[in-house]
Every structure is written in C-alpha cells, then in structure tokens.
Design an enzyme around this catalytic site. Structure first.
Site, PDB file in Angstrom:
ATOM      1  N   THR A  60      29.775  -9.021  -7.843  1.00  0.00           N
ATOM      2  CA  THR A  60      29.746 -10.476  -7.674  1.00  0.00           C
ATOM      3  C   THR A  60      30.866 -11.181  -8.434  1.00  0.00           C
ATOM      4  O   THR A  60      31.421 -12.159  -7.958  1.00  0.00           O
ATOM      5  CB  THR A  60      28.393 -11.042  -8.135  1.00  0.00           C
ATOM      6  OG1 THR A  60      28.171 -10.680  -9.504  1.00  0.00           O
ATOM      7  CG2 THR A  60      27.259 -10.508  -7.277  1.00  0.00           C
ATOM      8  N   ALA A  70       2.495  -5.852 -14.172  1.00  0.00           N
ATOM      9  CA  ALA A  70       3.850  -5.634 -13.670  1.00  0.00           C
ATOM     10  C   ALA A  70       4.050  -6.222 -12.283  1.00  0.00           C
ATOM     11  O   ALA A  70       5.140  -6.115 -11.713  1.00  0.00           O
ATOM     12  CB  ALA A  70       4.161  -4.133 -13.644  1.00  0.00           C
ATOM     13  N   LYS A 117      16.030 -12.354 -17.927  1.00  0.00           N
ATOM     14  CA  LYS A 117      16.356 -13.515 -17.094  1.00  0.00           C
ATOM     15  C   LYS A 117      15.471 -14.714 -17.406  1.00  0.00           C
ATOM     16  O   LYS A 117      15.718 -15.822 -16.920  1.00  0.00           O
ATOM     17  CB  LYS A 117      16.250 -13.139 -15.617  1.00  0.00           C
ATOM     18  CG  LYS A 117      17.304 -12.131 -15.172  1.00  0.00           C
ATOM     19  CD  LYS A 117      17.114 -11.708 -13.744  1.00  0.00           C
ATOM     20  CE  LYS A 117      18.234 -10.760 -13.306  1.00  0.00           C
ATOM     21  NZ  LYS A 117      18.314  -9.534 -14.110  1.00  0.00           N
ATOM     22  N   GLU A 169       0.801  -1.224   0.000  1.00  0.00           N
ATOM     23  CA  GLU A 169       0.000   0.000   0.000  1.00  0.00           C
ATOM     24  C   GLU A 169       0.833   1.273   0.000  1.00  0.00           C
ATOM     25  O   GLU A 169       0.423   2.297  -0.555  1.00  0.00           O
ATOM     26  CB  GLU A 169      -0.968   0.012   1.190  1.00  0.00           C
ATOM     27  CG  GLU A 169      -0.359   0.295   2.554  1.00  0.00           C
ATOM     28  CD  GLU A 169       0.278  -0.911   3.205  1.00  0.00           C
ATOM     29  OE1 GLU A 169       0.604  -0.833   4.398  1.00  0.00           O
ATOM     30  OE2 GLU A 169       0.459  -1.936   2.525  1.00  0.00           O
ATOM     31  N   LYS A 186      10.755 -10.135  -7.907  1.00  0.00           N
ATOM     32  CA  LYS A 186      11.822 -10.054  -8.912  1.00  0.00           C
ATOM     33  C   LYS A 186      13.233 -10.229  -8.355  1.00  0.00           C
ATOM     34  O   LYS A 186      14.185 -10.333  -9.117  1.00  0.00           O
ATOM     35  CB  LYS A 186      11.733  -8.711  -9.644  1.00  0.00           C
ATOM     36  CG  LYS A 186      12.066  -7.517  -8.768  1.00  0.00           C
ATOM     37  CD  LYS A 186      12.099  -6.232  -9.584  1.00  0.00           C
ATOM     38  CE  LYS A 186      12.583  -5.078  -8.734  1.00  0.00           C
ATOM     39  NZ  LYS A 186      12.712  -3.837  -9.514  1.00  0.00           N
ATOM     40  N   SER A 236       8.055  -8.809 -18.712  1.00  0.00           N
ATOM     41  CA  SER A 236       8.966  -9.950 -18.567  1.00  0.00           C
ATOM     42  C   SER A 236      10.398  -9.436 -18.470  1.00  0.00           C
ATOM     43  O   SER A 236      10.641  -8.238 -18.332  1.00  0.00           O
ATOM     44  CB  SER A 236       8.791 -10.931 -19.727  1.00  0.00           C
ATOM     45  OG  SER A 236       9.480 -12.144 -19.444  1.00  0.00           O
ATOM     46  N   SER A 278      15.754   1.194 -10.533  1.00  0.00           N
ATOM     47  CA  SER A 278      14.626   0.443  -9.989  1.00  0.00           C
ATOM     48  C   SER A 278      14.985  -0.096  -8.611  1.00  0.00           C
ATOM     49  O   SER A 278      16.154  -0.177  -8.229  1.00  0.00           O
ATOM     50  CB  SER A 278      14.250  -0.717 -10.924  1.00  0.00           C
ATOM     51  OG  SER A 278      15.301  -1.650 -11.002  1.00  0.00           O
TER      52      SER A 278
END
Length: 633
Positions: free
Chosen positions: A474, A366, A412, A318, A370, A409, A453
């Site tokens: 990484t 959407a 990935k 919310e 993710k 989409s 994002s």
C-alpha cells in the site's frame, strides 16, 4: 497400502538385525566359555539369561529403531554402553549366585561381543549403501546446491540427496562457522567457507539453490544469514525438522520447505511458562468464541493441551469450527469433553441458552470482524458484531458467573483511523467499565499483526509471488509489528492466568518490520528479483489504514509483569455514565441501519478515532469526558 509395505520392510530389517545379534551373542558367550576353561560348562543356561537380557534391554533402549545408515557416534557409543550394562548386570548377579569366575567370563564375552557387533553394523551399512547405489561423487545432474551447516542434519540430508534416484539436487559445497570443520569433507562434499562467505561462494560455484540446515543458531544470527542468502538471488529452502530427516518413508522434497516469515523476524519466539496456564485452565469449563478463526483455533488447541474439564467452541462460521472440532477429536478422542455451538455472539437468546447449558468458568472472546477495508464499508455490521456482540457476551458472562473474560484486542485500537480499530477500542472500554462493579474479571490483550492469519499480508504475498506478480504494497514506508499465532495465543493464556481485572496486556514484539522490505525479501528468497522477475506495485493506503500501528495510548504507560515480555497498560479515566448513554444511542442507530450516524457516535465513544489516512504522528489525549473527578476503570 504403501505405509503397510513400508512397516513390513522396516520390521523385516529389525528381525534380520536381531538374528545377527543372537548369533553374535551366542558366539561371544561360547568363545568366553572356551577361554575361561575353569568355569563350569554345565552352567550354559547363563547363555539363555544373557540372550534374553540382550533382547529385552536392546528393545527397551530403542537400539532396533536406529536407522543405521544415518547412525551417529553418540548413538553407536550409547548402544555399546547398553551392551556393557547387560554384561555388567549379569556379572554382578551371577557372581553372587554362582561363582566369582563368572565376572571374568562376562568381561571376555563383552569384549568379543562388542567387536563382532560393531563389525556387523559396519558391514550392514556398507551393504545397504551398495544396494541403494552407493555414494555418488560430486558432479552430474541436479540443481547445484549450497548447504548451510555441516552437522548431523546435513549428514542426513546429504545421504538422502545422494540416494535420490531422481537426482534433484547436486550438493556442491557446505558452509559452517565451526573452524574445526573448515577445509574438511562431509560425505565427499567440502566445507568451503563460513556463513559470511555465502554470497562469494554462490558466485564462484554457480549455485542455484541454498538449503538452510542449521538448528542450533540464534534467531538474530539466522536472520542475518537469511539476509545474505536473499542477496544472492538464489532460491532458499530449509530442512523442515530433524524428525522428518530421520523418517525414511518421506520423500526428499517433503523434508525441505520454503523459508517462512517466522524465520525473518530476527527474534526468538516468545515462549511463556505453561504451569500457571495449566493450573488456571486445568479442570475448568472454558468457552472460546470465534473458535474457527486463526486465533480462536490455536486457542482451542493450546487450551485442549492444558486439560480443561470441558471445552466449548463457538462460531458463526461452521466450516472453520468443524475443522477444529475434527482435529481435536482425532488428537484427544474421548478424553476431551468437547462441545460445538454454531451461533452469532450478538444473538442474545441463543447465547443465553448456551450459557445456561454449559456454565463456562473462563471465556476467551476472539469473535470479531477484523478486515479493515471491508469494515470501512460496513460500519453498522462492524459495530453490531464487534461492539454489541462483545457487550452481549460480557453481560451474559457476568450474569452466569464466569470467573474471567479475556478479550482479543489489537494494536489498531490505539488512536484508531478505521472503524475496525475504533470498535475494538470501544470493546476495551466496555470491559473496563463493566469491570468496575463486577465479580467477573474482564481483561483485554492487545497485539499486532499475526503471521499466517486469515487475510494477513504474508499469505497474500506468497500467492502473488506464485502467480508471477505483481506484489502489492500500500505504501513504501508502511511498517507493522508481527508475531506468530502460537505467540499471540500464549500471551492470551498468560494474560488470562495473571489477570486481576481491568488490565490491557501488551506484548513486547521486538522491532517493527517494513512491509516493503518484507516483500522484497520474500521475492528474493524465492529465487526471483524484485522489480525484474516480480514487480512491486504501490496501491496507496486503504481507507482507515495507518503507516504504523501503536500498542499503547500515551496516557496508559506500561508496567512490567512477572513475564518479561508482557506489559500492562494503566487504565484510562472516563465517565462511565456518559459512556453507557452514548452506547445506548449507538445501539438504536445500528438497529436503524444508519451507517453515518453510527460512525459519528463511534467517534464520540472513542475520541481518539480519527478516520483519515494521515501518518499517525501525534497521540491524542484519551478522555471521553468532562468530569475531572471521573473514576478510573
């Protein structure tokens, strides 16, 4: 209170200039009457007409909105042209209505008025400059600053720097590629060389800060110049916009901002035509699921600009959707029919009530989990929300006559090595299977990492740099495609407008970016040295993470569309009956909370899913089945 005082001050200056102009126009008219003695002095009411015409036309042309201490040659010539239009109009009308000598009167009055008017503005600017402390010579306090560009934006920026009482910046030199500007000065600051000479000038002049102040430059050239700036070890900032430079109430530091990752992409932003989107969205009821997220919120903003009949924002979180709701209400007020629904997309009862109430015609889906590492540890929740949430929404869309369903989409989904990617590929297959025999047109849009994002690498790097490091990467060889949020959303909207059903759309995203290079460049542009001021640590590939992402399966290929930056992949053939049977089995394991069996069935539904961290060198064949005569969907 501060804004009120600022507006009062600006209005007082406008009134002062208007009074000066009234005096100038009156003096010019009386001088013209004196010099044109044959003109009837009894017709001095023409003076009133001239004054009224001046005030009206100057106000409409925005002459009194000009910040005169920042005036450009174009603005000055434009103001003179407006004045010429006033006298010309009065002369043309008056010559017909009164006497031919009025034309001569207007010509003389225009010459006198223009001379006095220009002199008044020069004196006004000089007085304002003196009152604000004048133009300080180069030297003194502040960070030694090199400014990239020697155009109008830099002229405005230098004026602010010189008048800043805190003396935060000391402009030492400018660089510009325009040969005509070399070895010249702008407000006393020399143009010391071209953009390619930035590293040498930084060393020679002991520069501490570089400010990028160029707007008319290609994205590729901007990326090259920023690379040069990054190599100097100086902190690099940029002018926020021309609008903020023209805003006198803004503090100087607010007119500058850090270099953004968008500036480093080396390609122009993908801007898609909006007329097709406007025709498709305008006047329709549109539903956005996941409307509080990064993509969903930008979707909501862009859809609102296209004037839908009604916009429904749906999200389980919310706080995020509340922020979007308040933003759109402030922007559109009552002109936008806006509804907010708080629910999960896998809650069929509430979702069906929502479809019954609003009857959406277009749906952008959407809503999804993710975060790759988190979903590796929560496969049941990932499948429940992503796969069965999509399935529930798609079935209700078909049941309630939604014209077009657009799935968000990801790259990935191609040869996935993680649960999240496998669930998104499964969603694509769900839509392709449903599209085979449905009046609703189901389409997916696949793109790479979205800058800024929630959870993306760029904000993480920014926080780590601000905290003094270390910056965590990484793997030294990991690469990713990037696009901005507005780019991703414009693709979604364009795909929705052009879809026929069953397609997977892909954006040409340019060259991939090496994450290590990105981290090092962000550190350098902050004025720090990677490996010395800020350490970079390699943490190892996370569960389910690949060295690079792909946008297409080997069998899909690409077909061009009407937009040169958008391509469509060919549908993959698979046996839908077996697919639905496996999906039913997986639904039962999800309800039972069996993570391992859920993961195994996901692998059967998506045969290209290989949960390991090996570099994605090969592309496996994407066939879910054995039936060679299976229909393509």
């Amino acid at each position: 209170m501060g804004d009120w005082l600022m507006n009062l001050q600006m209005n007082w200056r406008k009134c002062l200039l208007l009074l000066i102009d009234l005096g100038i126009w009156t003096a010019a008219a009386l001088t013209a009457v004196y010099l044109c003695g044959r003109w009837d002095l009894g017709r001095l009411h023409i003076l009133v007409v001239l004054l009224a015409a001046h005030i009206l036309v100057f106000h409409m042309a925005g002459i009194y909105d000009i910040i005169w201490r920042y005036v450009t040659v174009e603005q000055l010539l434009g103001s003179i042209a407006v004045e010429a239009a006033v006298y010309g109009g009065v002369a043309a009308v008056g010559a017909l209505a009164f006497h031919a000598h009025l034309f001569r009167f207007c010509c003389v009055a225009f010459a006198c008025s223009t001379t006095l008017w220009v002199l008044s503005r020069v004196c006004y600017v000089a007085l304002v400059t003196l009152r604000q402390g004048g133009i300080r010579p180069v030297g003194g306090e502040g960070k030694r600053t090199l400014i990239v560009g020697a155009g109008e934006a830099t002229h405005l920026l230098l004026a602010d720097m010189r008048q800043d009482e805190r003396k935060l910046y000391l402009p030492v030199a400018l660089v510009d590629d325009d040969a005509a500007k070399q070895r010249r000065k702008l407000m006393g600051v020399p143009v010391a060389g071209t953009l390619d000479q930035i590293p040498a000038l930084v060393r020679e002049l002991h520069i501490q800060l570089i400010v990028f102040s160029v707007f008319n430059i290609s994205e590729a050239r901007k990326s090259e110049v920023l690379d040069l700036c990054a190599s100097t070890g100086c902190k690099v900032m940029k002018v926020q916009s021309m609008r903020t430079l023209h805003e006198p109430s803004e503090k100087l530091e607010r007119k500058l901002q850090n270099i953004e990752i968008q500036d480093l992409l080396g390609r122009p932003p993908v801007v898609l035509e909006s007329e097709e989107n406007r025709a498709f969205i305008g006047g329709k009821t549109v539903l956005v699921t996941g409307a509080g997220g990064s993509i969903g919120s930008e979707l909501s903003r862009q859809i609102a600009r296209l004037r839908p009949r009604k916009l429904i924002l749906l999200d389980i979180y919310e706080n995020g959707v509340y922020d979007v709701q308040q933003e759109l209400r402030r922007a559109y007020g009552g002109s936008l029919d806006l509804s907010v629904e708080i629910m999960s997309v896998d809650n069929r009862l509430l979702m069906e009530q929502m479809f019954q109430t609003h009857r959406p015609e277009i749906l952008y889906h959407a809503a999804a989990h993710k975060h790759v590492p988190l979903m590796e540890d929560a496969p049941v929740e990932a499948v429940q929300n992503n796969v069965f949430g999509t399935l529930t929404t798609a079935r209700l869309a078909e049941q309630y006559g939604v014209k077009r369903f657009v799935l968000v989409s990801t790259d990935k989904a191609v040869n996935p090595t993680n649960v999240m990617g496998a669930t998104k590929r499964c969603c694509e297959l769900v839509l392709q299977a449903m599209n085979q025999a449905s009046r609703t047109e189901f389409v997916a849009v696949r793109f790479g990492n979205v800058l800024g994002s929630n959870g993306s690498v760029v904000p993480l790097f920014e926080r780590q740099i601000a905290a003094g490091g270390p910056v965590t990467v990484t793997h030294p060889e990991i690469i990713r495609y990037f696009m901005t949020i507005p780019e991703a959303v414009s693709l979604l909207l364009a795909a929705g407008a052009m879809a026929k059903g069953g397609e997977i759309f892909v954006l040409d995203m340019g060259k991939p970016v090496k994450i290590l290079d990105l981290a090092e460049k962000m550190i350098r542009l902050s004025g720090l040295r990677p490996g010395e001021d800020i350490q970079i640590e390699f943490t190892g590939l996370r569960p389910g993470e690949k060295l690079f992402e792909e946008l297409l399966l080997s069998e899909e290929g690409t077909t061009e569309t009407a937009h040169r930056k958008i391509f469509v992949g060919a549908p993959v053939r698979f046996e839908t009956r077996r697919f639905w049977a496996l999906l039913g089995q997986m639904e039962r394991t999800v309800k039972a909370g069996d993570g391992e069996e859920t993961r195994r069935l996901l692998g059967q539904l998506v045969p290209t899913y290989h949960p390991e961290n090996a570099p994605a060198g090969g592309r496996e064949t994407v066939q879910i089945i054995l039936n060679p005569n299976a229909a393509a969907v």
